[in-house]
Design a protein around this motif. Structure first.
Motif, PDB file in Angstrom:
ATOM      1  N   ALA A   1       0.831  -1.206   0.000  1.00 28.83           N
ATOM      2  CA  ALA A   1       0.000   0.000   0.000  1.00 28.83           C
ATOM      3  C   ALA A   1       0.865   1.256   0.000  1.00 28.83           C
ATOM      4  O   ALA A   1       0.570   2.227  -0.713  1.00 28.83           O
ATOM      5  CB  ALA A   1      -0.934  -0.002   1.207  1.00 28.83           C
ATOM      6  N   THR A   2       1.953   1.242   0.766  1.00 22.10           N
ATOM      7  CA  THR A   2       2.865   2.390   0.793  1.00 22.10           C
ATOM      8  C   THR A   2       3.522   2.585  -0.562  1.00 22.10           C
ATOM      9  O   THR A   2       3.660   3.717  -1.038  1.00 22.10           O
ATOM     10  CB  THR A   2       3.944   2.203   1.880  1.00 22.10           C
ATOM     11  OG1 THR A   2       3.301   2.086   3.146  1.00 22.10           O
ATOM     12  CG2 THR A   2       4.915   3.368   1.912  1.00 22.10           C
ATOM     13  N   ASP A   3       3.912   1.491  -1.198  1.00 16.96           N
ATOM     14  CA  ASP A   3       4.514   1.598  -2.531  1.00 16.96           C
ATOM     15  C   ASP A   3       3.533   2.195  -3.539  1.00 16.96           C
ATOM     16  O   ASP A   3       3.906   3.029  -4.359  1.00 16.96           O
ATOM     17  CB  ASP A   3       4.990   0.230  -3.025  1.00 16.96           C
ATOM     18  CG  ASP A   3       6.245  -0.247  -2.318  1.00 16.96           C
ATOM     19  OD1 ASP A   3       6.930   0.573  -1.668  1.00 16.96           O
ATOM     20  OD2 ASP A   3       6.550  -1.451  -2.404  1.00 16.96           O
ATOM     21  N   ILE A   4       2.275   1.775  -3.462  1.00 26.64           N
ATOM     22  CA  ILE A   4       1.280   2.241  -4.424  1.00 26.64           C
ATOM     23  C   ILE A   4       0.839   3.671  -4.112  1.00 26.64           C
ATOM     24  O   ILE A   4       0.878   4.546  -4.981  1.00 26.64           O
ATOM     25  CB  ILE A   4       0.055   1.296  -4.438  1.00 26.64           C
ATOM     26  CG1 ILE A   4       0.467  -0.082  -4.966  1.00 26.64           C
ATOM     27  CG2 ILE A   4      -1.072   1.880  -5.282  1.00 26.64           C
ATOM     28  CD1 ILE A   4      -0.550  -1.176  -4.702  1.00 26.64           C
ATOM     29  N   ILE A   5       0.433   3.921  -2.877  1.00 29.59           N
ATOM     30  CA  ILE A   5      -0.122   5.226  -2.513  1.00 29.59           C
ATOM     31  C   ILE A   5       0.972   6.258  -2.251  1.00 29.59           C
ATOM     32  O   ILE A   5       0.931   7.361  -2.776  1.00 29.59           O
ATOM     33  CB  ILE A   5      -1.047   5.086  -1.282  1.00 29.59           C
ATOM     34  CG1 ILE A   5      -2.235   4.184  -1.622  1.00 29.59           C
ATOM     35  CG2 ILE A   5      -1.521   6.452  -0.804  1.00 29.59           C
ATOM     36  CD1 ILE A   5      -3.007   3.684  -0.419  1.00 29.59           C
ATOM     37  N   GLY A   6       1.947   5.888  -1.434  1.00 28.85           N
ATOM     38  CA  GLY A   6       2.979   6.840  -1.039  1.00 28.85           C
ATOM     39  C   GLY A   6       4.029   7.100  -2.090  1.00 28.85           C
ATOM     40  O   GLY A   6       4.443   8.235  -2.311  1.00 28.85           O
ATOM     41  N   HIS A   7       4.489   6.036  -2.738  1.00 29.63           N
ATOM     42  CA  HIS A   7       5.562   6.167  -3.725  1.00 29.63           C
ATOM     43  C   HIS A   7       5.042   6.220  -5.160  1.00 29.63           C
ATOM     44  O   HIS A   7       5.826   6.367  -6.093  1.00 29.63           O
ATOM     45  CB  HIS A   7       6.572   5.025  -3.579  1.00 29.63           C
ATOM     46  CG  HIS A   7       7.314   5.038  -2.279  1.00 29.63           C
ATOM     47  ND1 HIS A   7       8.290   5.957  -1.989  1.00 29.63           N
ATOM     48  CD2 HIS A   7       7.206   4.254  -1.180  1.00 29.63           C
ATOM     49  CE1 HIS A   7       8.770   5.730  -0.774  1.00 29.63           C
ATOM     50  NE2 HIS A   7       8.120   4.701  -0.268  1.00 29.63           N
ATOM     51  N   GLY A   8       3.749   6.052  -5.342  1.00 27.39           N
ATOM     52  CA  GLY A   8       3.161   6.157  -6.679  1.00 27.39           C
ATOM     53  C   GLY A   8       3.546   5.041  -7.624  1.00 27.39           C
ATOM     54  O   GLY A   8       3.662   5.252  -8.831  1.00 27.39           O
ATOM     55  N   ALA A   9       3.731   3.836  -7.095  1.00 26.29           N
ATOM     56  CA  ALA A   9       4.105   2.694  -7.933  1.00 26.29           C
ATOM     57  C   ALA A   9       2.861   2.168  -8.643  1.00 26.29           C
ATOM     58  O   ALA A   9       2.311   1.138  -8.285  1.00 26.29           O
ATOM     59  CB  ALA A   9       4.747   1.606  -7.085  1.00 26.29           C
TER      60      ALA A   9
ATOM     61  N   ASP B   1       2.746   2.096 -12.211  1.00 26.24           N
ATOM     62  CA  ASP B   1       3.015   1.668 -13.585  1.00 26.24           C
ATOM     63  C   ASP B   1       2.756   0.168 -13.699  1.00 26.24           C
ATOM     64  O   ASP B   1       2.890  -0.577 -12.741  1.00 26.24           O
ATOM     65  CB  ASP B   1       4.448   2.024 -13.995  1.00 26.24           C
ATOM     66  CG  ASP B   1       5.481   1.299 -13.160  1.00 26.24           C
ATOM     67  OD1 ASP B   1       6.090   0.346 -13.668  1.00 26.24           O
ATOM     68  OD2 ASP B   1       5.673   1.678 -11.979  1.00 26.24           O
ATOM     69  N   ALA B   2       2.379  -0.259 -14.862  1.00 27.40           N
ATOM     70  CA  ALA B   2       1.954  -1.641 -15.084  1.00 27.40           C
ATOM     71  C   ALA B   2       3.046  -2.653 -14.757  1.00 27.40           C
ATOM     72  O   ALA B   2       2.757  -3.737 -14.264  1.00 27.40           O
ATOM     73  CB  ALA B   2       1.489  -1.816 -16.524  1.00 27.40           C
ATOM     74  N   THR B   3       4.295  -2.308 -14.995  1.00 30.07           N
ATOM     75  CA  THR B   3       5.390  -3.242 -14.732  1.00 30.07           C
ATOM     76  C   THR B   3       5.556  -3.490 -13.242  1.00 30.07           C
ATOM     77  O   THR B   3       5.757  -4.623 -12.815  1.00 30.07           O
ATOM     78  CB  THR B   3       6.709  -2.702 -15.318  1.00 30.07           C
ATOM     79  OG1 THR B   3       6.507  -2.425 -16.704  1.00 30.07           O
ATOM     80  CG2 THR B   3       7.830  -3.688 -15.155  1.00 30.07           C
TER      81      THR B   3
ATOM     82  N   ALA C   1       1.946 -11.715 -17.898  1.00 31.87           N
ATOM     83  CA  ALA C   1       3.204 -11.393 -17.207  1.00 31.87           C
ATOM     84  C   ALA C   1       3.138 -11.893 -15.764  1.00 31.87           C
ATOM     85  O   ALA C   1       2.138 -11.718 -15.085  1.00 31.87           O
ATOM     86  CB  ALA C   1       3.435  -9.892 -17.238  1.00 31.87           C
ATOM     87  N   SER C   2       4.222 -12.498 -15.301  1.00 33.69           N
ATOM     88  CA  SER C   2       4.206 -13.043 -13.942  1.00 33.69           C
ATOM     89  C   SER C   2       5.276 -12.432 -13.040  1.00 33.69           C
ATOM     90  O   SER C   2       5.516 -12.936 -11.956  1.00 33.69           O
ATOM     91  CB  SER C   2       4.396 -14.556 -13.990  1.00 33.69           C
ATOM     92  OG  SER C   2       5.680 -14.852 -14.529  1.00 33.69           O
ATOM     93  N   GLY C   3       5.894 -11.361 -13.473  1.00 34.75           N
ATOM     94  CA  GLY C   3       7.017 -10.835 -12.707  1.00 34.75           C
ATOM     95  C   GLY C   3       6.817  -9.473 -12.079  1.00 34.75           C
ATOM     96  O   GLY C   3       7.780  -8.849 -11.665  1.00 34.75           O
ATOM     97  N   SER C   4       5.584  -8.997 -11.964  1.00 30.95           N
ATOM     98  CA  SER C   4       5.408  -7.679 -11.357  1.00 30.95           C
ATOM     99  C   SER C   4       5.736  -7.742  -9.868  1.00 30.95           C
ATOM    100  O   SER C   4       5.532  -8.761  -9.214  1.00 30.95           O
ATOM    101  CB  SER C   4       3.985  -7.169 -11.557  1.00 30.95           C
ATOM    102  OG  SER C   4       3.082  -7.888 -10.751  1.00 30.95           O
TER     103      SER C   4
END
Length: 182
Positions: free
Chosen positions: A124-132, A134-136, A145-148
């Motif tokens: 959640a921190t990566d997505i919300i806080g750091h804005g991660a 991108d699809a990769t 794709a199985s490596g995200s």
């Protein structure tokens, strides 16, 4: 053909009977081989300097855990309050203690539940806080794709941890040793 079916049944019946011993042991081994050093290295980046560094997280801890709050105070962690310090401190300790408990098999089910919560908060921190987003990095389930990093890898991490929540630590653990001693 009957002999092949009998062999199949014998092998898989044996695996079923011993899954409570095999699965937890393999899960803890895989965790140690793949994730233990990852979490401990991450925790080391959060420890402050000097002897009391374990009680005073580094600025890096605040940046990793509270990226938006740190940006708002121009990356001066001294402007953040007691709540931020407590969360950074406990998060740092959790990154050392929970994997260690998991590794030796002590309070394993609770450690695994704690690690699951940690991985969810980390994501959640990566997505919300750091804005991660991108699809990769974010990825998606049910795609080719199985490596995200987040949806794929961390789902597998949680599945690995769930083995211990469900099955316990296995025969090579302090949980088992203490159970036999009491």
């Amino acid at each position: 053909m009957t002999a092949l079916i009998s062999l199949h049944n014998a092998v898989f019946d044996w695996l079923d009977r011993h899954s409570g011993l095999i699965l937890p042991t393999l899960a803890r081994f895989v965790f140690a081989a793949v994730l233990l050093v990852y979490f401990w290295k991450s925790a080391l980046t959060k420890v402050g300097s000097g002897v009391l560094g374990l009680f005073f997280p580094s600025d890096g801890a605040y940046v990793q855990i509270f990226p938006r709050a740190m940006e708002a105070v121009s990356y001066d962690s001294s402007q953040l309050g007691l709540f931020y310090w407590a969360v950074a401190l406990l998060g740092t300790w959790a990154e050392f203690i929970l994997p260690a408990l998991f590794l030796v098999g002590l309070l394993s089910r609770l450690a695994a539940i704690g690690m699951i919560g940690f991985v969810i908060l980390q994501s959640a921190t990566d997505i919300i806080g750091h804005g991660a987003t991108d699809a990769t990095t974010l990825g998606a389930w049910f795609d080719a794709a199985s490596g995200s990093l987040i949806m794929d890898q961390r789902t597998l991490w949680i599945m690995l941890l769930l083995v211990i929540v469900i099955k316990g630590a296995g025969p090579l653990s302090l949980d088992r040793l203490m159970g036999r001693l009491s």
